[in-house]
Design a protein around this motif. Structure first.
Motif: not given
Length: 262
Positions: A13-26
């Protein structure tokens, strides 16, 4: 709520919110119909639901229902289906679908081929093992270049979005990851007959990487070696060449001129 990660489902499980947002935005999924494969504990799910027109998640592990149900209740555009994505019928989900997922390592290649073979899926942003990512984007003449590199380049534009270190996952896997972007081509590069030949000759060309193209094709199709050599010479290709030196454009030309049984 605690959930014990299940090894049989490849759960990390990945929990880093900044990374998750970056993935979604890109992933460019604003107001689009999106599929998430394996939402897990829903860390990525909420960010996707906030941007997507409709989000459909496929989760094989029903024990995650108590964690995912509260997230599903928050969003009118979110549906979580407790079913194996590999057996799911996507027909009713629309004809312009976009996949974003943290893919279990053990089933990465089958999932990628399902995405490629499903016409209504147009793009995919996938968290996968870094080594597999390198194969998918590899160029001719490099160590990672293989049949998957060629087949993916035929079906789609593929590039790496970002690297992700192993320590960002819970539990921590033994390898690093990367997020890959797959943007499928609008139309096939070859007609159906030539495409079938292309897929076959690429697969057999790489069957034993240290063997020459001539030897691999001879063993696969029982074509006389002299005929294969002359065929390659007609394209100014050296008879001792290995598949790792052949670019997709050359494989396509070979497939277009192929007259042997496969």
């Amino acid at each position: 709520m605690q959930h014990q990660a299940k090894k049989r489902y490849g759960q990390n499980f990945l929990r880093d919110k900044n990374l998750l947002k970056k993935i979604v935005n890109q992933s460019h999924i604003l107001n689009k119909d999106v599929i998430e494969v394996g939402p897990g504990q829903g860390a990525l799910t909420s960010f996707l639901a906030e941007q997507a027109h409709q989000l459909t998640c496929f989760e094989i592990d029903t024990s995650l229902k108590s964690i995912l149900d509260p997230i599903e209740e928050q969003y009118d555009n979110l549906e979580i289906i407790y079913k194996d994505f590999m057996t799911a019928d996507l027909t009713d989900l629309g004809d312009d679908l976009h996949v974003v997922a943290n893919v279990p390592y053990y089933i990465t290649t089958p999932i990628i081929f399902k995405l490629i073979e499903t016409p209504q899926i147009k793009t995919a942003s996938l968290m996968i093992q870094k080594e597999v990512c390198e194969r998918l984007i590899a160029k001719p003449g490099t160590k990672a270049y293989n049949n998957l590199s060629v087949v993916m380049a035929y079906h789609a534009h593929v590039y790496k979005m970002m690297d992700v270190k192993r320590h960002m996952f819970v539990p921590q896997p033994n390898v690093d990851s990367a997020v890959i972007r797959i943007e499928k081509r609008d139309k096939a590069l070859l007609d159906p007959k030539a495409e079938k030949i292309f897929i076959s000759i690429v697969r057999t060309a790489f069957k034993q990487k240290r063997k020459t193209l001539v030897n691999n094709w001879f063993e696969a199709y029982q074509i006389p070696k002299e005929d294969i050599i002359n065929f390659l010479k007609s394209f100014d290709i050296n008879e001792n060449i290995r598949a790792e030196k052949i670019a997709i454009e050359q494989f396509m030309k070979l497939a277009g001129a192929w007259t042997y049984d496969i």
